[in-house]
Scaffold this motif. Structure first.
Motif, short mmCIF file in Angstrom:
data_model
loop_
_atom_site.label_atom_id
_atom_site.label_comp_id
_atom_site.label_asym_id
_atom_site.label_seq_id
_atom_site.Cartn_x
_atom_site.Cartn_y
_atom_site.Cartn_z
N CYS A 232 11.04 19.58 36.88
CA CYS A 232 11.41 20.99 37.11
C CYS A 232 10.43 21.68 38.07
N PRO B 241 8.65 24.53 37.93
CA PRO B 241 7.33 24.99 37.47
C PRO B 241 6.29 23.88 37.39
N MET B 242 6.75 22.67 37.02
CA MET B 242 5.82 21.55 36.95
C MET B 242 5.35 21.16 38.36
N CYS C 262 8.21 21.74 25.21
CA CYS C 262 9.06 20.90 26.03
C CYS C 262 8.27 19.64 26.37
N LYS D 6 7.76 17.89 28.72
CA LYS D 6 7.01 17.83 29.97
C LYS D 6 5.58 18.34 29.78
N PHE D 7 5.42 19.32 28.89
CA PHE D 7 4.08 19.83 28.61
C PHE D 7 3.21 18.77 27.95
N TYR E 137 10.66 31.87 31.02
CA TYR E 137 9.30 31.48 30.68
C TYR E 137 8.33 32.28 31.53
N TYR F 105 5.91 31.39 33.14
CA TYR F 105 5.57 30.73 34.42
C TYR F 105 6.70 30.82 35.43
N CYS G 232 15.57 22.49 34.58
CA CYS G 232 14.99 22.73 33.26
C CYS G 232 16.02 22.36 32.21
N PRO H 281 15.78 22.42 28.58
CA PRO H 281 15.95 23.40 27.49
C PRO H 281 16.72 24.65 27.91
S1 SF4 Z 1 10.93 24.23 29.49
FE1 SF4 Z 1 12.05 23.84 31.39
S2 SF4 Z 1 10.88 24.81 33.01
FE2 SF4 Z 1 9.56 24.60 31.22
S3 SF4 Z 1 8.45 22.72 31.52
FE3 SF4 Z 1 10.24 22.24 30.28
S4 SF4 Z 1 11.82 21.65 31.76
FE4 SF4 Z 1 10.20 22.70 32.90
#
Ligand code: SF4
Ligand code: SF4
Lengths: 323, 343
Positions: free
Chosen positions: B52, B54-55, B87, B89-90, B195, B197, B273, B275
């Motif tokens: 995504c 933001p990453m 999420c 990805k974090f 979000y 961010y 994204c 979610p």
């Molecule tokens: S919630 Fe969505 S925008 Fe945020 S890190 Fe996860 S995939 Fe990326």
């Protein structure tokens, strides 16, 4: 002298200029190809319009809309600078008051607008995918060697139904070629294309929404009877194409300028028809103030800066306001 | 010793905590600059392709400061609420950065945050820092305590109605808290969902909050709401979502639907994204039920600013006209014509 209100819709494909009287009757309408030169096309449009109304009417308000609305709004001295959604819907509400859903398909983009009792309740826009727009049809007409004006008639003459994949321009094109090889006629292929475009449009823009009649179809593509028929077939209802379907954005902005002037009592900022002769010099430069490297647009009138925008930090925009 | 803090992802939410924490430990911090085109381009270059926006942006921030610091602080955010998670990805972020940004391999400080509330001050998360930064248990405890306090003060500002960027400015002493933000009566109020961010990154959101303020619109965001109010508004659901911040947004969304002051909701989401596509759909479906307009603005690296401007303007026009038709007095500052020739 009676009052008129001007509306200008500056899109990437065409520039439309209209004049309406106090009862929203259309006195003049001009359609000019933009060809990447919004200022020039507006000048041409204004000059032509002047021939129709000058001497008989007094301009009491001006509205602009479309992607070039700001630049042109400054040049012309607009009272109202308005987004395309509001402008289009305003016109529809005036000319087809019962409308509940507007399909608008132009050269470069398409929109759907939902109305209820004369108010917008929802809308969606598509500017990324060409599969649902006029430029896609233009391209296919060229490929088939048929003038786009006859596209609709061809579609209506189709004998058999053929389903063309319309998800994406690339697929549609290859699918069309293979269907041609199967022996379908040009008429049938074109009809299939119209149906594909409509399916694609409804799936993209209307997804998950309640589409309620009465339907109005406007924008340049509404000239195409094949598309209109495809809409009617898909929805099982009559679809109205308003008389001035191809300049609805311009009409809406003229109406908005009229409402604004009447509501506020302001006198118009219109620079007069002479504006068409003033030298406006738009230019752009890359600001090196920080690593954003914004592309800043600057408009000069007779060597003086009249407006700037495009900067993320507003330092250029504000530098003009303070003059 | 210098520790870098990338100005991305949860920076907008936890920076006051992190800053106070490191200052208390006498560790110099370097924060990357606000997002620029260059950062975005570097981010695209150095991140895995299908991730995504933001990453990607975050990756660009790390790249900007990696050579100037001894460590970069990239906590592994696992949870800040019972039985909810970040999420994915974090959770994988520190590893991703380690192997994609040149020079990052041995420079990442990633304490694992697994809390049952938004407070992230439990010393047990930060064991790794003791040896790597050479600090005593006592210092760690003291710094965390201070940091937590600073963070709570900062959160209180949001709850008073300050937009997050203002709250951060006040925290940093750049702005004196003027009189508390007030809502303009009779004006359109929009609940923004997204979000931190996305919404507060000037590049990702193209300053949507500023655009709304220019249109004279009152803005509400999830971080202005009380945590309990957010939780209460999704109590009716049989099952919560797995993702903490997504739950907060969903809760805020329902809260906005139920709050009579809110006239419409704009969801700001970044392309790709996962979610968000879920909560976006859920809330979109509710829009009819609550009879409140809902719009999703999806942003990717190529989104044009004028497209965003058009949609936001049209959305506000639509609501303003409806409000007027609903019998709002004409004397109040309501102009359906919006910003006229000013641009
Ligand atoms: S919630 Fe969505 S925008 Fe945020 S890190 Fe996860 S995939 Fe990326
Ligand atoms: S206009 Fe402002 S934000 Fe853009 S490059 Fe120049 S200084 Fe930076």
């Amino acid at each position: 002298m009676d009052k008129v209100y001007l509306g200008i819709d500056v899109g990437s494909v065409s520039t439309n200029v209209v004049a309406i009287d106090e009862n929203n009757r259309v006195l003049s309408k001009q359609y000019i190809r933009t060809n990447g030169q919004p200022l020039e096309s507006v000048k041409t449009g204004i000059k032509k319009l002047k021939n129709d109304i000058d001497g008989k009417y007094k301009v009491a308000g001006v509205g602009t809309t479309g992607s070039g609305r700001q630049l042109v709004g400054i040049m012309i001295g607009a009272d109202v600078i308005k987004n395309e959604i509001t402008a289009h819907a305003t016109a529809t509400i005036n000319y087809v008051p019962s409308a509940n859903t507007i399909f608008e398909i132009g050269g470069q983009d398409s929109k759907i607008i939902f109305l209820d009792k004369g108010l917008i309740t929802d809308f969606a826009m598509n500017t990324v995918c060409a599969a649902g727009t006029g430029s896609f049809l233009d391209h296919q007409a060229e490929r088939l060697g048929i003038p786009i004006q006859q596209f609709g008639d061809y579609a209506l003459r189709a004998q058999r139904k053929v389903r063309i994949a319309g998800r994406c321009t690339v697929f549609a094109e290859s699918d069309m070629i293979s269907k041609q090889q199967f022996g379908f006629s040009k008429e049938e292929i074109i009809n299939g294309l119209c149906e594909a475009l409509v399916r694609n449009y409804i799936n993209n823009l209307g997804r998950g929404k309640k589409i309620r009649p009465p339907y109005v179809f406007q924008g340049g593509v509404a000239a195409n009877a094949g598309i209109r028929a495809a809409f009617e077939k898909e929805l099982g209802e009559q679809v109205t194409v308003p008389e001035y379907f191809d300049v609805m954005g311009a009409l809406g902005s003229a109406i908005l300028s009229k409402e604004y002037v009447e509501h506020t009592g302001h006198t118009t900022k219109f620079r007069g028809f002479e504006a068409a002769d003033i030298e406006f010099t738009p230019s752009s430069f890359e600001c090196s103030g920080c690593s954003n490297l914004c592309e800043v647009i600057k408009v000069e009138i007779n060597g003086e800066t009249a407006a700037m925008w495009g900067d993320k930090c507003a330092k250029w925009t504000n530098s003009v306001k303070s003059i | 010793m210098r520790v870098g803090i990338p100005r991305g992802l949860l920076y907008q939410y936890y920076y006051p905590f992190w800053k106070t924490f490191f200052e208390e430990l006498k560790v110099e911090i370097i924060v990357s600059s606000p997002t620029t085109k260059e950062i975005v381009n570097k981010g695209i270059e150095f991140s895995v392709p299908e991730i995504c926006v933001p990453m990607k942006v975050y990756t660009g921030h790390v790249e900007q400061i990696i050579d100037k610091v001894d460590y970069v602080f990239i906590p592994r955010m696992v949870s800040i609420s019972d039985k909810e998670y970040f999420c994915p990805k974090f959770m994988g972020l520190p590893d991703m950065i380690k192997y994609t940004v040149p020079g990052a391999l041995n420079k990442i400080l990633s304490p694992k945050i697994k809390s049952d509330s938004d407070s992230i001050a439990n010393p047990k998360f930060y064991g790794e820092l003791k040896s790597r930064l050479g600090i005593s248990t006592w210092d760690l405890h003291r710094a965390l305590k201070k940091a937590d306090k600073a963070w709570n003060n900062f959160r209180a500002l949001s709850k008073k109605g300050y937009i997050l960027t203002d709250a951060l400015d006040i925290f940093e002493g750049k702005k004196v808290p003027s009189k508390e933000p007030t809502f303009k009566d009779g004006e359109v109020t929009i609940g923004i969902l997204g979000y931190v961010y996305d919404i507060y990154d000037p590049f990702i959101s193209m300053d949507i909050t500023d655009k709304l303020k220019e249109l004279n619109v009152n803005v509400l965001t999830f971080e202005m709401l009380e945590d309990q109010a957010i939780k209460d508004s999704i109590k009716f659901m049989h099952k919560k979502l797995f993702w903490t911040f997504s739950n907060k947004l969903l809760g805020a969304g329902y809260h906005f639907y139920q709050n009579p002051k809110v006239d419409g909701i704009i969801q700001v989401t970044a392309f790709n994204c996962g979610p968000d596509s879920m909560i976006g759909k859920m809330l979109e479906l509710e829009s009819n039920h609550f009879e409140k307009p809902f719009m999703t603005v999806r942003i990717d690296e190529h989104t044009g600013e004028s497209h965003l401007q058009t949609r936001v303007e049209a959305f506000i026009d639509m609501i303003r006209r409806k409000k007027m038709a609903g019998g709002v007095s004409r004397e109040s500052n309501l102009s359906p014509y919006g910003l006229n020739t000013s641009i």
